[in-house]
Design an enzyme around this catalytic site. Structure first.
Site, PDB file in Angstrom:
ATOM      1  N   TYR A 143     -43.100  43.831 -25.691  1.00 15.64           N
ATOM      2  CA  TYR A 143     -42.427  42.852 -24.824  1.00 15.64           C
ATOM      3  C   TYR A 143     -41.070  42.417 -25.397  1.00 15.64           C
ATOM      4  CZ  TYR A 143     -47.297  42.588 -23.341  1.00 15.64           C
ATOM      5  OH  TYR A 143     -48.560  42.903 -22.953  1.00 15.64           O
ATOM      6  N   ASP A 246     -40.546  41.709 -59.807  1.00 12.34           N
ATOM      7  CA  ASP A 246     -39.230  41.076 -59.751  1.00 12.34           C
ATOM      8  C   ASP A 246     -39.275  39.704 -60.413  1.00 12.34           C
ATOM      9  OD1 ASP A 246     -38.464  43.279 -58.334  1.00 12.34           O
ATOM     10  OD2 ASP A 246     -37.702  42.199 -56.598  1.00 12.34           O
TER      11      ASP A 246
END
Length: 375
Positions: A143, A246
């Protein structure tokens, strides 16, 4: 006589600066140890994408398959969506060559102050499952453009995928401190994470000497900041391992120093070695990028190719330079990429005698380094 064939992809941004630095350092130690390395430079990356609409040629994977290893700099630029650069280069390589282990060492480096817990020595390894999990290709959008627009992303966890990551991590733990932490979120993610926990536990029954502890990812992230010295080996899913490595790299001083290896442990395909940092467009072209992540990745490449003394030698060289006070700006120093690399090359020569005794002597030195500061 042909040598080891290494594919080189500098990529983008500071990758164009740190990758030549990494090659220079690896070449220096290779010369000392009598290794023949054949570097094959490939101009793939964002500039290639601008010209051809793709990050690598149609036969790119076939070209890489002809090599023994892949040495990568960094990928990504601000004007091209990350979904194009990442899914157009890195992820296809990782999956086509079954690089199902992403290995990321994290440790306190000589002369570099930890961002937190400055009095503690950090030395841990993060084993990230690298081929499935949250980074699945299954999903889509529905959609589009309407108020009810929706996006769907399916996580994929297989018993084979989880077990082989857990087994690799357990073997690593056996060779180190014997402690393995499994990152989970089984209190909130009701299907995949309990399955992860179950397979990890089942796999670890084959390793009675390894102490297994499961920790919820949110608590583990906080603990890595507050008590990183408590950890030895961490095994995690694709997304969790990406984030934790990280974070841990930043805790020890700078993500610019963090290396990684995308491994096909069975060596049926080439493995790929790259620094954890990205292309850092904000400092690209200034000559100030930290080359340690690339150089350390080069040491991991040498180790994976079976050249353990050369790998330990290269690691010791950049650690020696740091101990002497030569540091790039992200580590609080003033050295340029070129200055730091030149210092590492000089240190390779200065430390040569330590790594060029008899085979037994060299092995003893390497064992001592592994047991001490070096990974």
């Amino acid at each position: 006589m042909s040598g080891t064939r290494i594919a080189v992809v500098a990529g983008d941004g500071i990758g164009l600066e740190v990758l030549p630095a990494g090659i220079r350092a690896v070449d220096a130690v290779a010369e000392v140890h009598g290794l023949r390395l054949d570097w094959h430079h490939l101009d793939w990356g964002s500039e290639f994408y601008r010209r051809h609409g793709r990050m690598l040629p149609v036969d790119g994977l076939e070209v890489l398959a002809q090599h023994d290893a892949i040495f990568l700099g960094a990928v990504g630029v601000p004007d091209i969506p990350d979904v194009e650069t990442l899914w157009g280069l890195l992820i296809p390589i990782r999956r086509a060559f079954e690089q199902y282990i992403n290995l990321r060492p994290v440790k306190t480096l000589p002369g570099v102050t930890n961002r937190v817990r400055t009095d503690e020595v950090i030395d841990l390894m993060i084993v990230r499952e690298n081929n499935e999990g949250e980074y699945s290709e299954i999903g889509g959008r529905a959609y589009r453009g309407l108020p009810e627009e929706a996006a769907f992303q399916e996580n994929v966890f297989t018993r084979k995928g989880v077990a082989r990551a857990a087994r690799f991590a357990a073997e690593l733990a056996v060779s180190r401190g014997g402690r393995l932490t499994s990152a989970t979120k089984s209190n909130g993610i009701v299907h995949t994470m309990p399955f992860w926990d179950e397979v990890v536990r089942d796999t670890l029954t084959d390793y009675p000497s390894v102490e297994l502890r499961s920790e919820l990812i949110d608590a583990l992230a906080a603990s890595l900041v507050l008590h990183p010295e408590r950890y030895d080996v961490i095994v995690a899913s694709n997304l969790f391992g990406d984030i934790l490595s990280d974070l841990a790299g930043a805790v020890t001083g700078s993500i610019g120093s963090a290396p990684s290896a995308n491994l096909n442990p069975e060596r049926r395909h080439p493995s790929m070695f790259e620094p954890v940092h990205g292309s850092a467009p904000d400092i690209a072209g200034q000559g100030i990028a930290n080359p340690i992540g690339q150089i350390w990745s080069g040491a991991m490449m040498l180790d994976a190719l079976g050249h353990r003394p050369a790998a330990a030698h290269l690691t010791a060289a950049f650690e020696h330079v740091l101990a002497e006070g030569v540091r790039t700006r992200d580590l609080g120093g003033t050295a340029s990429t070129e200055q730091f690399t030149s210092a590492v090359v000089a240190a390779v020569g200065g430390l040569a005698d330590r790594y060029l005794g008899t085979d037994a002597d060299a092995d003893a030195v390497v064992d001592a380094d592994v047991a001490g500061v070096a990974s």
